[in-house]
Scaffold this active site. Structure first.
Site, PDB file in Angstrom:
ATOM      1  CD  GLN A 122      -6.225  -3.659  11.749  1.00 45.51           C
ATOM      2  OE1 GLN A 122      -6.489  -4.109  11.571  1.00 45.51           O
ATOM      3  NE2 GLN A 122      -5.224  -3.186  12.809  1.00 45.51           N
ATOM      4  CG  ASP A 125       1.752  -9.586   6.006  1.00 46.83           C
ATOM      5  OD1 ASP A 125       1.361  -9.391   5.200  1.00 46.83           O
ATOM      6  OD2 ASP A 125       1.139 -10.174   6.445  1.00 46.83           O
ATOM      7  CG  HIS A 140      -0.350  -0.276  11.617  1.00 47.04           C
ATOM      8  ND1 HIS A 140      -1.166  -1.295  12.267  1.00 47.04           N
ATOM      9  CD2 HIS A 140      -1.358   0.608  11.773  1.00 47.04           C
ATOM     10  CE1 HIS A 140      -2.356  -0.890  12.201  1.00 47.04           C
ATOM     11  NE2 HIS A 140      -2.112   0.661  12.574  1.00 47.04           N
ATOM     12  CB  CYS A 151      20.096  11.169   5.894  1.00 45.64           C
ATOM     13  SG  CYS A 151      20.188   9.658   5.724  1.00 45.64           S
ATOM     14  CB  CYS A 201      23.553  10.279   8.140  1.00 46.02           C
ATOM     15  SG  CYS A 201      22.223   9.607   8.453  1.00 46.02           S
ATOM     16  N   GLY A 238     -10.466 -10.226   9.213  1.00 42.23           N
ATOM     17  CA  GLY A 238      -9.485 -10.780  10.006  1.00 42.23           C
ATOM     18  C   GLY A 238      -8.796  -9.459  10.460  1.00 42.23           C
TER      19      GLY A 238
END
Ligand SMILES: [Zn+2]
Length: 295
Positions: A122, A125, A140, A151, A201, A238
């Site tokens: 999750q 980092d 994530h 784009c 863009c 964790g």
């Protein structure tokens, strides 16, 4: 003999002392598995110096009233994006210099020894990758990439830092506190002086992460589902499993009658679904697990 982790930091919540029984329990669980999937959360990175969100006393929510930006707010206007990017820009050098710790290294080593089916994290980092994990899904996304919402072009975050530096040559605000996603807290009048970068863009640039209130892409969901279905057991390390996307993984595995082990300090949302739950520091656990037992 149980040894104590040496690199405890102030971001690790208090936990009871680890015992030989804890080590045995996890060791047996892992040895029984032929296709182990490990699901990790913020608790594996606290020892690297990145705070989690929810831990009692030491998590970001306990330390401050500030909350991560919601995706709808980021999309809403330039002011909110200035708020986001100025803080992220300021926190980047510290955030990007953190190093993997014993847990990341242990998990990477498991993969090297072909003792691991897959890692789902999750965390945004990038520390699992930095430790050498490649059988990995970042649920994530990653802070190490920036994506154009128009784009879909992807830029490396470290290259984006140079772009922002050039646009903000006089930006000298000192970061006050770092959050799990490189966020820091800066005074509002400073924030509004920050110059935003746009894609070639003209599109809005966003870190390639799933914001709070945002949703995980179909492809990532499908990839995770596939690996969970292939796995024969799941070890959570964790994570409080408070986000639905993480809880859903465990709930699916539980529906499929797969054994689930949880190593996390504090209560998790899926304690009732686990074959075992131990509330200990994961670095202390892996420090005491002998990899030689697995080869
Ligand atoms: Zn673009």
């Amino acid at each position: 003999m149980i040894s104590n982790s040496r690199n405890l930091t102030s971001f690790i919540p208090h936990a009871r002392q680890i015992t030989q029984e804890d080590v045995q329990l996890v060791s047996d669980f892992m040895l029984k598995s032929k296709k182990l999937l490990i699901l990790t959360g913020a608790g594996v990175s606290t020892a690297s110096g990145i705070p989690d969100y929810r831990s009692k006393g030491v998590g970001l929510y306990a330390r401050s009233n500030q909350r991560p930006m919601q995706y709808s707010d980021f999309l809403e206007n330039d002011e909110n994006r200035k708020r986001y990017w100025s803080r992220n820009f300021t926190g980047w050098s510290r955030f990007s210099s953190v190093k993997p710790n014993l847990t990341h290294n242990f998990i990477a080593k498991l993969e090297q020894l072909k003792l691991l089916h897959w890692v789902v994290t999750q965390n945004v980092d990038g520390l699992h990758q930095r430790a050498g994990s490649s059988r990995l899904t970042e649920l994530h996304g990653t802070m190490h990439e920036v994506i154009c919402l128009q784009c879909q072009k992807i830029i490396l975050r470290r290259e984006f830092q140079d772009i922002l530096s050039k646009l903000n040559p006089n930006w000298t605000v000192k970061s006050i506190q770092t959050a799990p996603d490189a966020d820091v807290f800066i005074a509002e009048n400073e924030v509004m002086k920050f110059n935003l970068a746009k894609c070639e863009c003209g599109g809005v640039l966003k870190p390639n992460v799933v914001f709070f209130g945002g949703s995980i892409s179909k492809d990532i969901n499908e990839e995770v589902r596939q690996h969970v279905d292939e796995a024969d057991s799941i070890l959570v390390v964790g994570s409080s499993l408070q986000t639905y996307s993480a809880y859903r993984i465990i709930s699916r595995a539980s529906d499929m009658r797969k054994p689930i082990g949880i190593v996390s300090i504090g209560e998790t949302r899926a304690d009732h679904l686990a074959s075992f739950k131990i509330s200990i520091n994961c670095n202390q656990l892996f420090e005491n697990l002998q990899l030689s037992a697995y080869s």
